[in-house]
Every structure is written in structure tokens, then in C-alpha cells.
Enzyme design. Sequence first.
Site, PDB file in Angstrom:
ATOM      1  N   LYS A  30       0.810  -1.247  -0.032  1.00 32.37           N
ATOM      2  CA  LYS A  30      -0.215  -0.002  -0.130  1.00 32.37           C
ATOM      3  C   LYS A  30       0.846   1.266  -0.017  1.00 32.37           C
ATOM      4  CE  LYS A  30      -3.470  -2.468   2.926  1.00 32.37           C
ATOM      5  NZ  LYS A  30      -4.301  -2.699   4.279  1.00 32.37           N
ATOM      6  N   ARG A  31       2.097   1.030   0.210  1.00 30.48           N
ATOM      7  CA  ARG A  31       3.054   2.461   0.382  1.00 30.48           C
ATOM      8  C   ARG A  31       3.218   3.096  -1.135  1.00 30.48           C
ATOM      9  NH1 ARG A  31       6.802  -1.762  -0.568  1.00 30.48           N
ATOM     10  NH2 ARG A  31       8.849  -1.014  -1.616  1.00 30.48           N
ATOM     11  N   CYS A  52      21.069 -11.165 -36.704  1.00 31.29           N
ATOM     12  CA  CYS A  52      20.800 -11.921 -35.581  1.00 31.29           C
ATOM     13  C   CYS A  52      21.499 -13.262 -35.618  1.00 31.29           C
ATOM     14  CB  CYS A  52      19.328 -12.191 -35.437  1.00 31.29           C
ATOM     15  SG  CYS A  52      18.973 -13.504 -34.236  1.00 31.29           S
ATOM     16  N   ASP A  78      28.357 -21.398 -28.385  1.00 26.57           N
ATOM     17  CA  ASP A  78      29.582 -20.956 -28.744  1.00 26.57           C
ATOM     18  C   ASP A  78      30.176 -20.193 -27.625  1.00 26.57           C
ATOM     19  OD1 ASP A  78      28.640 -21.500 -31.280  1.00 26.57           O
ATOM     20  OD2 ASP A  78      27.735 -19.694 -31.685  1.00 26.57           O
ATOM     21  N   HIS A 115      12.033 -14.451 -35.724  1.00 29.92           N
ATOM     22  CA  HIS A 115      12.762 -13.718 -34.876  1.00 29.92           C
ATOM     23  C   HIS A 115      11.885 -12.747 -33.765  1.00 29.92           C
ATOM     24  CE1 HIS A 115      16.153 -11.118 -33.393  1.00 29.92           C
ATOM     25  NE2 HIS A 115      15.578 -10.044 -33.738  1.00 29.92           N
ATOM     26  N   ASN A 155      15.635 -17.700 -20.196  1.00 26.04           N
ATOM     27  CA  ASN A 155      15.645 -16.019 -19.740  1.00 26.04           C
ATOM     28  C   ASN A 155      15.020 -15.385 -21.011  1.00 26.04           C
ATOM     29  OD1 ASN A 155      17.286 -16.718 -17.372  1.00 26.04           O
ATOM     30  ND2 ASN A 155      19.119 -16.744 -18.508  1.00 26.04           N
ATOM     31  N   CYS A 162      19.016 -11.846 -20.785  1.00 29.45           N
ATOM     32  CA  CYS A 162      18.843 -12.253 -21.962  1.00 29.45           C
ATOM     33  C   CYS A 162      19.398 -11.397 -23.265  1.00 29.45           C
ATOM     34  CB  CYS A 162      17.468 -12.627 -22.571  1.00 29.45           C
ATOM     35  SG  CYS A 162      17.290 -13.283 -24.064  1.00 29.45           S
ATOM     36  N   HIS A 166      15.719 -13.037 -29.941  1.00 33.90           N
ATOM     37  CA  HIS A 166      15.104 -14.105 -30.622  1.00 33.90           C
ATOM     38  C   HIS A 166      14.591 -15.368 -29.752  1.00 33.90           C
ATOM     39  CE1 HIS A 166      15.315 -16.587 -34.639  1.00 33.90           C
ATOM     40  NE2 HIS A 166      15.101 -17.331 -33.706  1.00 33.90           N
ATOM     41  N   HIS A 168      14.434 -18.129 -27.524  1.00 32.17           N
ATOM     42  CA  HIS A 168      15.287 -19.270 -27.168  1.00 32.17           C
ATOM     43  C   HIS A 168      15.370 -19.673 -25.918  1.00 32.17           C
ATOM     44  CE1 HIS A 168      18.077 -15.993 -26.641  1.00 32.17           C
ATOM     45  NE2 HIS A 168      18.780 -16.910 -25.872  1.00 32.17           N
ATOM     46  N   GLN A 170      17.904 -22.129 -23.029  1.00 35.92           N
ATOM     47  CA  GLN A 170      19.117 -23.039 -23.123  1.00 35.92           C
ATOM     48  C   GLN A 170      19.174 -24.205 -22.216  1.00 35.92           C
ATOM     49  OE1 GLN A 170      23.034 -20.204 -21.952  1.00 35.92           O
ATOM     50  NE2 GLN A 170      21.353 -18.812 -21.719  1.00 35.92           N
ATOM     51  N   HIS A 300       9.272 -23.921 -12.961  1.00 35.66           N
ATOM     52  CA  HIS A 300       9.347 -22.529 -12.222  1.00 35.66           C
ATOM     53  C   HIS A 300       9.127 -21.419 -13.226  1.00 35.66           C
ATOM     54  CE1 HIS A 300      10.489 -24.287  -8.174  1.00 35.66           C
ATOM     55  NE2 HIS A 300      11.116 -24.929  -8.786  1.00 35.66           N
ATOM     56  N   LYS A 313      10.911  -5.865  -9.010  1.00 37.43           N
ATOM     57  CA  LYS A 313      11.389  -6.247  -7.655  1.00 37.43           C
ATOM     58  C   LYS A 313      12.818  -6.578  -7.769  1.00 37.43           C
ATOM     59  CE  LYS A 313      11.426  -8.606  -3.765  1.00 37.43           C
ATOM     60  NZ  LYS A 313      11.304  -7.875  -2.559  1.00 37.43           N
ATOM     61  N   PHE A 314      13.360  -5.974  -6.780  1.00 36.50           N
ATOM     62  CA  PHE A 314      14.821  -6.403  -6.808  1.00 36.50           C
ATOM     63  C   PHE A 314      15.072  -7.010  -5.399  1.00 36.50           C
ATOM     64  CE2 PHE A 314      14.483  -2.461  -9.513  1.00 36.50           C
ATOM     65  CZ  PHE A 314      15.298  -2.963 -10.593  1.00 36.50           C
ATOM     66  N   TYR A 318      17.850  -6.294   2.680  1.00 39.31           N
ATOM     67  CA  TYR A 318      17.300  -7.507   3.644  1.00 39.31           C
ATOM     68  C   TYR A 318      17.437  -8.731   3.045  1.00 39.31           C
ATOM     69  CZ  TYR A 318      14.598 -10.406   6.905  1.00 39.31           C
ATOM     70  OH  TYR A 318      14.329 -11.227   7.786  1.00 39.31           O
TER      71      TYR A 318
END
Length: 349
Positions: A30-31, A52, A78, A115, A155, A162, A166, A168, A170, A300, A313-314, A318
Amino acid sequence: MQAFHNNEHPHRRYNPLLDEWILVSPHRSKRPWQGQKETVPADDRPEHDPECYLCAGNVRSNGIQNDHYTDCFVFENDFSALLKEEVSFESKTNPLFQLKPERGINKVVCFSPKHNLTIPEMEVKDIEKVVQTWKEQYIELGSHDFINYVQIFENKGSVMGCSNPHPHGQIWAQSSLPTQVDKTQKSLRTYYEKNNSSLLYDYLQEELKRKERIVLENNHFVVLVPFWAIWPYETLIISKRHFGNIIAMTNDETLAFAEIVKEITVKYDNLFETSFPYSSGIHQAPTDRISHPEWHFHMHFYPPLLRSATIKKFMVGYEMLGEAQRDISPEQSAKILRELPSIHYKTKN
């Protein structure tokens, strides 16, 4: 004294997969926000980009030309983080300075020759081909005697590191179990040995009864916001049937998995009407030629967006020094995702 409410009061939740706790502070959502804001660039990529290195027929930096592929295309990275070659090594005994060589194989999986597509914009039949490719790679890579785990992941978006838009993903196959996989396996095994059942199967039955955190469901898979989710709109795909790895999927399950992957990624894009960034990955049984009845197939999704297409979000302060923390409760984020349309925002009109 107030009665506790999980959407109002701070509390901790236990993650049985990793044997860890997370702090939930739902009142903080709420902040007022005065943080970083960014402009989202228009997505005007061409269907084929001659610059690409992942597009069909183009030449990569090492001089190798890509196949003129029409669906999935797989090649060894590569710039691999792991190498196949075995090296001689003399073990050291000081426990404070432990190291050991790690062998492996890194591959890139192009999902489509187009692409300008992403998974949520692809047809289900084409996503099904991606799943089939993952199956083939799990078998091929796992057949090497020095490979004990095959990590399939994607990713999506530059914010997730990323380097090429394109479509993809991994695959990193290696001789050791990665840390998160090792912790998960220990938790799954402990539960299985105690209860003679799958932790995630039992967990899923409880979630299906409660229906608080279910986002999507079909005949074979469920998408939910896990009770212990860290990221604002984190989700987990769990198979309804107990099996340990992707090659155990039936044809019907393969199709259902492709369908539900498309559905959840469409909902992600619709949330803020942007190409939604995330890191996603499959967790499944190791390829170490040992029976693993404790493993239950799951996938996930870890997306960073919090309030808009530009507010993320980082993990700082904390979270880095104490433990993971989230502001919006998993029940709230599940409700938001559940109520989003399953037709992509680019095509719904």
C-alpha cells in the site's frame, strides 16, 4: 489484539522444497512508489533479422552457419560456461578452500525461426515441438556418463540477462547437481522416505482443495502461485500425475504441458500489456542412473515485474543479508493472474 490475516499482517512462510523461510509483508504493497521508472520500447522486430546470430541461415560469430530451420534448432553454445574435456586434478584437503573441476555441455534451443515471436505468441503445436526437443535433449545429454543433471531453462527479456530477443532457451548439462537442485532433491527425498509419497503430489492435492492459489488447470497440469513464492507473480507448473522427468510424459501430457505453458505466459503478457520478462526452468530427476522415486516433475517461472511494465522487484538489502521477502501475498497475486484473459492482448481486439 487484532486477529491475524495473511493479506494484511507480516509473517514468514516455509518453503519445503528448499528448506528455507520467506518474509511476507503484504501491508507494504500500500506504500507510495517513488522508485525507478522506465520507458518500454516498441516491439517492432522483423520476422527475420539478418544481424541476428540465432536466425535461420545466418552465420554466428564463430563462422558456423545456422541451419535453415523451420521449427526448433539446437546447437552447442558458442560461449559455453562448461567444457566437456576431462582435466587432471589433485584434490586439496583444506575444507575452507574447496574446489573441484566441473564438466558439462551447454546448448542453445531456438524455439522458432521467427525472430519476432515469444512463447506466448507461438501456436500450441509449435510449443509442443519445443517440449519434444527438450525430451530429446534430456535423453541425449543424459546418456553421457559424466552428465548427472540436465537443466532446461529460458531467460526472457533483457532485464533477465537475455542478450538476444530471438525466441530461445538454454540447456546446461553438468557432472554435479546444481545447488538449488541438490537442496530440492534432499527435501524431496526426506519427505518421500518419511511418507512414502511425493511431496509435490501431496502439496498439489492440498492446493486443489483450497483453490486459493490456483491460476490454471487442465487434465494433466496445474499452474499455481506457490505458498512460499518469493517473486511477485512467481508460478509453479506441477504435473497431476507423479512422474520424475520429462521423458515420462505421455503424448496427451506433452500436449497439455504445451497448452498450459502458453496459457500462463499469455496471462503474464496480459498483466501489464507488455512482453513479460521472466526466468523459467524445469526441475526433474537427475540423469545419474539412480532411481529417484522422490522426484516430481515441475517447472518454475520467476518474473521480476511488480507494479507495471517498468517497475521491478529487486533482491537487495534485507533479501541479500537476511532472507527473501515479498510485499503482495501469494493469494493476491494468484487472484490477479487467475482473472486475466487467456487471449493475448495483441490479438484480443
